[in-house]
Design a protein around this motif. Structure first.
Motif, PDB file in Angstrom:
ATOM      1  N   VAL A   1       0.849  -1.195   0.000  1.00 45.71           N
ATOM      2  CA  VAL A   1       0.000   0.000   0.000  1.00 45.71           C
ATOM      3  C   VAL A   1       0.884   1.244   0.000  1.00 45.71           C
ATOM      4  O   VAL A   1       1.951   1.256   0.604  1.00 45.71           O
ATOM      5  CB  VAL A   1      -0.903  -0.017   1.261  1.00 45.71           C
ATOM      6  N   ARG A   2       0.442   2.273  -0.706  1.00 43.72           N
ATOM      7  CA  ARG A   2       1.065   3.595  -0.569  1.00 43.72           C
ATOM      8  C   ARG A   2       0.021   4.555  -0.017  1.00 43.72           C
ATOM      9  O   ARG A   2      -1.115   4.584  -0.495  1.00 43.72           O
ATOM     10  CB  ARG A   2       1.576   4.113  -1.919  1.00 43.72           C
ATOM     11  N   LEU A   3       0.392   5.328   0.984  1.00 40.65           N
ATOM     12  CA  LEU A   3      -0.541   6.291   1.546  1.00 40.65           C
ATOM     13  C   LEU A   3       0.049   7.689   1.458  1.00 40.65           C
ATOM     14  O   LEU A   3       1.155   7.940   1.946  1.00 40.65           O
ATOM     15  CB  LEU A   3      -0.873   5.933   3.003  1.00 40.65           C
ATOM     16  N   TYR A   4      -0.658   8.562   0.786  1.00 45.40           N
ATOM     17  CA  TYR A   4      -0.300   9.980   0.700  1.00 45.40           C
ATOM     18  C   TYR A   4      -1.262  10.743   1.602  1.00 45.40           C
ATOM     19  O   TYR A   4      -2.434  10.395   1.701  1.00 45.40           O
ATOM     20  CB  TYR A   4      -0.482  10.506  -0.728  1.00 45.40           C
ATOM     21  N   ALA A   5      -0.786  11.801   2.214  1.00 48.15           N
ATOM     22  CA  ALA A   5      -1.687  12.574   3.075  1.00 48.15           C
ATOM     23  C   ALA A   5      -1.221  14.015   3.153  1.00 48.15           C
ATOM     24  O   ALA A   5      -0.074  14.335   2.822  1.00 48.15           O
ATOM     25  CB  ALA A   5      -1.735  11.971   4.478  1.00 48.15           C
ATOM     26  N   ILE A   6      -2.138  14.864   3.564  1.00 53.78           N
ATOM     27  CA  ILE A   6      -1.714  16.211   3.924  1.00 53.78           C
ATOM     28  C   ILE A   6      -1.168  16.122   5.349  1.00 53.78           C
ATOM     29  O   ILE A   6      -1.499  15.197   6.091  1.00 53.78           O
ATOM     30  CB  ILE A   6      -2.863  17.246   3.797  1.00 53.78           C
TER      31      ILE A   6
ATOM     32  N   THR B   1       1.529  14.296   0.439  1.00 52.58           N
ATOM     33  CA  THR B   1       2.902  13.794   0.527  1.00 52.58           C
ATOM     34  C   THR B   1       2.854  12.305   0.797  1.00 52.58           C
ATOM     35  O   THR B   1       1.957  11.836   1.497  1.00 52.58           O
ATOM     36  CB  THR B   1       3.622  14.470   1.723  1.00 52.58           C
ATOM     37  N   LEU B   2       3.835  11.590   0.315  1.00 49.29           N
ATOM     38  CA  LEU B   2       3.900  10.145   0.565  1.00 49.29           C
ATOM     39  C   LEU B   2       4.329   9.892   2.014  1.00 49.29           C
ATOM     40  O   LEU B   2       5.376  10.365   2.455  1.00 49.29           O
ATOM     41  CB  LEU B   2       4.909   9.505  -0.403  1.00 49.29           C
ATOM     42  N   TYR B   3       3.498   9.175   2.764  1.00 46.41           N
ATOM     43  CA  TYR B   3       3.805   8.869   4.174  1.00 46.41           C
ATOM     44  C   TYR B   3       4.096   7.393   4.413  1.00 46.41           C
ATOM     45  O   TYR B   3       4.690   7.033   5.414  1.00 46.41           O
ATOM     46  CB  TYR B   3       2.642   9.296   5.086  1.00 46.41           C
ATOM     47  N   TRP B   4       3.617   6.541   3.508  1.00 48.64           N
ATOM     48  CA  TRP B   4       3.731   5.098   3.755  1.00 48.64           C
ATOM     49  C   TRP B   4       4.042   4.394   2.452  1.00 48.64           C
ATOM     50  O   TRP B   4       3.341   4.596   1.447  1.00 48.64           O
ATOM     51  CB  TRP B   4       2.406   4.567   4.326  1.00 48.64           C
ATOM     52  N   GLU B   5       5.092   3.596   2.430  1.00 47.71           N
ATOM     53  CA  GLU B   5       5.469   2.847   1.235  1.00 47.71           C
ATOM     54  C   GLU B   5       6.339   1.670   1.655  1.00 47.71           C
ATOM     55  O   GLU B   5       7.129   1.789   2.602  1.00 47.71           O
ATOM     56  CB  GLU B   5       6.276   3.757   0.282  1.00 47.71           C
ATOM     57  N   ASN B   6       6.216   0.555   0.932  1.00 44.62           N
ATOM     58  CA  ASN B   6       7.013  -0.647   1.229  1.00 44.62           C
ATOM     59  C   ASN B   6       6.916  -1.080   2.704  1.00 44.62           C
ATOM     60  O   ASN B   6       7.903  -1.481   3.314  1.00 44.62           O
ATOM     61  CB  ASN B   6       8.493  -0.406   0.879  1.00 44.62           C
ATOM     62  N   GLY B   7       5.738  -0.917   3.267  1.00 44.94           N
ATOM     63  CA  GLY B   7       5.528  -1.392   4.631  1.00 44.94           C
ATOM     64  C   GLY B   7       6.150  -0.521   5.701  1.00 44.94           C
ATOM     65  O   GLY B   7       6.289  -0.958   6.848  1.00 44.94           O
ATOM     66  N   LYS B   8       6.497   0.697   5.344  1.00 46.30           N
ATOM     67  CA  LYS B   8       7.149   1.572   6.334  1.00 46.30           C
ATOM     68  C   LYS B   8       6.623   3.003   6.267  1.00 46.30           C
ATOM     69  O   LYS B   8       6.223   3.484   5.203  1.00 46.30           O
ATOM     70  CB  LYS B   8       8.661   1.624   6.073  1.00 46.30           C
ATOM     71  N   ILE B   9       6.707   3.677   7.405  1.00 48.08           N
ATOM     72  CA  ILE B   9       6.459   5.123   7.439  1.00 48.08           C
ATOM     73  C   ILE B   9       7.691   5.782   6.821  1.00 48.08           C
ATOM     74  O   ILE B   9       8.814   5.509   7.253  1.00 48.08           O
ATOM     75  CB  ILE B   9       6.248   5.603   8.891  1.00 48.08           C
ATOM     76  N   VAL B  10       7.490   6.599   5.797  1.00 52.88           N
ATOM     77  CA  VAL B  10       8.639   7.141   5.063  1.00 52.88           C
ATOM     78  C   VAL B  10       8.853   8.636   5.308  1.00 52.88           C
ATOM     79  O   VAL B  10       9.607   9.286   4.578  1.00 52.88           O
ATOM     80  CB  VAL B  10       8.514   6.862   3.545  1.00 52.88           C
ATOM     81  N   GLN B  11       8.156   9.179   6.292  1.00 49.89           N
ATOM     82  CA  GLN B  11       8.400  10.572   6.697  1.00 49.89           C
ATOM     83  C   GLN B  11       8.709  10.561   8.190  1.00 49.89           C
ATOM     84  O   GLN B  11       8.173   9.734   8.917  1.00 49.89           O
ATOM     85  CB  GLN B  11       7.140  11.436   6.516  1.00 49.89           C
ATOM     86  N   GLU B  12       9.511  11.516   8.610  1.00 52.26           N
ATOM     87  CA  GLU B  12       9.638  11.656  10.053  1.00 52.26           C
ATOM     88  C   GLU B  12       8.364  12.295  10.575  1.00 52.26           C
ATOM     89  O   GLU B  12       7.939  13.348  10.078  1.00 52.26           O
ATOM     90  CB  GLU B  12      10.853  12.510  10.397  1.00 52.26           C
TER      91      GLU B  12
END
Lengths: 590, 590
Positions: B112-117, B522-533
């Motif tokens: 899953v990829r999750l983008y969010a404000i 912005t992309l927050y979740w990709e490859n099973g991980k949170i990708v933003q601090e």
């Protein structure tokens, strides 16, 4: 649908409790008060608190008591963990003596006694739902958590019971998880709406934890995820009785063509994407075929002019749709072939399933004029049942689920509808008309001395002292009055005149001769243990039903219900008013 | 259940998430759909869903986005346990193929990829708060839980931000746990009201889990638990600077006698029980002395007739009290000596503490006419500060906590008051004016094909296709418009004319020349991980503040706010309307 809502055959799972229900789920002032009491040497003081509410919710005249089991479970695990105490040390002022934390470390509910009315009973203003007795500090520390567990549980049970009364024998399902106030708002809503009279929930975790029937089919997204028949990788289904697979799509297409005259539609207007979605769902759940029929359009008319302009109030919103949907004027005929008719497609698939020995469950309406659309659908079901000689077809479930509240149900009843099942979300779980029950927790006795809390508002003056409450019933079996007495008084006697007084209005008094007397408060917790066998959810649900039957219909009605009477004994009246006089300020006229 | 009970507070602290947030906290239809998709061979289908709302809450024109961190934590632990699958096997129809359960067993959010404000940003109708992409089945299975986590969090943050705007620089504390919708309703309310602009909460668990300041003193029960001085086992306190203990009660009694002329009261009317309670609390919290002053009476008049009958609207409720309180006519003078005056007793103890080098904090008003009483209290504080030459005394905290909502604060502002702190419960946490945000989750693209959901209500038509959103700012630094585009379009350029169109009204178009362009998703979740601090709570709180500053004041005001504009690009407009035409039904006029 029976298939889908099928519940566990296992024994009731032992009910647990949300992990966040713990001693720190409280207001800080409970802990600062505990320290001040401790510091004042009040550790041995013995207190009696009443938990009660002052006003029935939803402009009604009754409340259902919920949350008792949760409270008892909280008492069972009431102790501060090492990390709780560590946090409190960081948080409270450094001046706090460290012995206090040693004291907190030993705190438990072992010396507490909790009396309550049975969970699921009807309850009324001022009559204690619970009486909690024990060491002042401990009983005070329980306040917030007990209120949190009782207030929403009772509000929700009451709300659900009101929906149940409005809906009569219709099936009711709670669908509110996504709109609830927090994850536990959803979980509690599922549990207490079941207790209050709902038949089940969409919330799977509630099903798992509380053994509540769960229900659900599909969302609009399921329908829109199919564009046409080419997306169906399999269209075949084995007949229920066994034998070679047959092509469900071909059967359905055949039925759809045959149904066109009945529905007075142009077949090309029926959405193939919708039909494809229905077919795939039917193959997955041949015994549980229930579909949304309003993704594109429930029922499409051929627009013969008399139908088009013969707009009645009931059909208005439905007909307007045809013209509002496309705001642009340049629509060309024949440009599209995916307009839909949910009812036509549903009936085609239901008949195809019937060819293979399966019975469809029904449809769900999630938009539009529900009374009107349910009548249209029921009429078609009836016509098909006649035409195909399938009596069960006339009785297919029609479920409605769009923004339903108590008023909608009452209004639909007045309009006349053919719905036999409601799925209810937002308004049920958030208790739209009153989102909170104002339950309070008041000190009424300390070291055997009564305590009173005065207020500018007479209605907020508390009833002092340790008290008991009795429900007096009349010949008809209906409850006549709840009578609050001092605990030292003997209970009211059967078939004897009992003087019942208004707590504040001197002249309002009445004699009641009860044919049955029910003691309302029972001991549930003593010596660190639950001392009653607790009913399961099913039994609590049954108590709600039976308890409501003891209430006269005029007290239960939605519009201008008659208030149920709550009275005090003559002795409590005198006790209250003497203490009031002693405690209230006297002015000086000079 | 075992999963929940094992969630210790320590685990909660590290996870920061209620144990009941788990994959089964969902609607059953998500799982029945998953099976139907699986059975139809749609396991590889790739879907894009938008999570958005259609209307700002509270008749306002903005929303604060909350709940993102909770959603990401949910994705981290998204998998079905063995007991979940066992429960589903018992619950779903027996016809379900067992391979489906093997499939469920492998499900995770890895693809899953999750983008969010960003959490804490202002947000507007139709602009996606999140875009979730991935395997159709998985992304569909996430729907209900994501909505549950976002809807109430955003509603609560928005409500708190509105209270904050109404209250200006006053301190705001959330006191709503006991009235919240379920234990987690209370916990979430504490968290998100802090984010929205509150200064703290009374909820200790929220303090522990989220590191939010906690606040609280005592309840009315604390005051009523003391009858008189004889109950004080200790009345002595060591001065702040050290030295021998002094008798705080004697000091306070001396000050009370001296204050009688200032307060124009008869000293015997001041409750000794109340004073005893204040003394014991002051000894426990000499640096944190803050008390309720309305247990008996805030301020008692000597009833010179001109004062008694000089009833102004502001004082009416206060004066009426004197006569309503005792409905019986047979009151005798001198009969009681425990009438009270909270202000007099408070000031006496505050001055006694001052003798020992401690500064009191202030008072809490929990009933009555708050504007009036706060003015009376502030006037006395001012007089005492002059008389005793204690400038800080004039600035003591006056906290109000009775049934406060946004309107009350605005009305108090108009009346003129001297409150500098509010404790707010029921109306804040239940979001009285609108108890739910109607966030939805809609399929907009499947296997690169756009999807549209039509509706009778134009406002409910979804925006098809994968989209991005940009916030365009003007010279003043204020946000001008949120622009939704197809993701394939290039972003709007700085200082270039950008055509912004109303999504449904053809003639409503405007050119905007942005001086700043903010990409919202912005992309927050990709490859099973949170990708933003992820920001901490303090940083999210700060974002709310900064984000609101970018909104023009007329958009933020309570009464008739100007709507903020949400537009679509020209390309998206055309794309939407072409697809709409293709999908919408055409009637036949015959």
């Amino acid at each position: 649908m029976e298939e889908i809502e099928q519940t566990s055959s296992k024994q009731l799972r032992s009910l647990g409790q949300n992990g966040i229900v713990q001693p720190l789920l409280t207001d800080l002032y409970q802990i600062t008060m505990a320290y001040a009491y401790w510091k004042s040497g009040k550790t041995k003081d013995h207190a009696v608190f009443d938990l009660f509410f002052r006003k029935n919710p939803f402009q009604g005249e009754f409340t259902i008591f919920g949350g008792l089991e949760e409270c008892l479970k909280f008492l069972e695990k009431f102790h501060y963990s090492a990390s709780d105490i560590e946090y409190l040390k960081e948080t409270l002022p450094p001046s706090i003596e460290s012995d206090f934390y040693n004291f907190l470390n030993t705190v438990s509910a072992e010396d507490v006694r909790l009396y309550a009315i049975p969970e699921g009973s009807i309850a009324f203003p001022r009559v204690p739902l619970m009486r909690i007795e024990g060491p002042l500090i401990i009983v005070q520390l329980l306040e917030t958590t007990l209120l949190t567990l009782v207030n929403y549980a009772s509000l929700m049970s009451t709300n659900a019971a009101r929906y149940r009364m409005a809906a009569g024998n219709m099936k009711l399902f709670e669908f509110g998880l996504r709109r609830a106030q927090g994850p536990d708002g959803g979980l509690s809503a599922s549990k207490y709406s079941y207790i209050g009279g709902f038949d089940g929930t969409s919330n799977v975790l509630a099903g798992k934890l509380f053994n509540i029937p769960v229900k659900g089919t599909h969302a609009h997204a399921y329908i829109t995820s199919f564009n046409g028949f080419s997306e169906l990788r399999n269209t075949c289904l084995e007949p229920k009785g066994g034998g070679p697979q047959r092509d469900l799509l071909q059967l359905a297409l055949g039925h759809r063509s045959n149904l066109v005259p009945t529905f007075s539609v142009v077949e090309s207007e029926a959405s193939d994407g919708e039909l494809a979605a229905f077919i795939s769902f039917a193959i997955a759940f041949p015994d549980g075929f229930m579909t949304l029929v309003d993704t594109y359009d429930v029922k499409r008319y051929s627009c013969s002019s008399n139908k088009l302009f013969n707009v009645t109030p009931n059909t208005q919103s439905h007909n307007e749709y045809r013209f509002n949907l496309i705001p642009m004027p340049n629509t060309k005929r024949g440009q599209n072939n995916c307009s839909g008719s949910g009812l036509l497609n549903f009936c085609a698939v239901a008949l195809a399933l019937n060819d293979l020995g399966y019975r469809a469950i029904g449809i769900r309406l999630d938009s539009g004029d529900l009374a009107y659309l349910s009548n249209v659908a029921r009429q078609f079901f009836y016509e098909i049942s006649e035409k195909y000689n399938l009596p069960w077809f006339a009785n297919l479930t029609i479920m409605a689920s769009n923004d339903i509240n108590e008023e909608t149900i009452l209004s639909l009843n007045e309009q006349g509808h053919k719905i036999n099942c409601f799925g209810i979300g937002t308004h049920l779980v958030t208790c739209q008309r009153q989102p909170s029950l104002g339950g309070v927790y008041k000190l009424v006795e300390l070291n055997s001395q009564p305590r009173i809390k005065l207020s500018q508002d007479v209605g907020k003056v508390t009833m002092p002292g340790r008290k008991d409450a009795y429900r007096l019933y009349g010949d008809s079996g209906h409850a006549l009055v709840d009578l609050i007495q001092r605990s030292v008084e003997p209970p009211p006697e059967l078939n004897q005149k009992v003087l019942c007084r208004h707590p504040f209005e001197e002249s309002k008094r009445a004699y009641v001769i009860p044919t049955r007397v029910e003691k309302l408060l029972t001991l549930y917790w003593e010596n660190g243990k639950i001392v009653q066998e607790l009913p399961n959810l099913q039994q609590i649900k049954e108590r709600v039903k039976q308890s409501l039957k003891t209430l006269r219909p005029d007290i239960k009605r939605t519009l201008n219900p008659t208030p149920y009477k709550v009275a005090v004994s003559d002795k409590l009246y005198t006790f209250l008013h003497e203490l009031w006089l002693k405690s209230a300020p006297i002015g000086e006229l000079s």
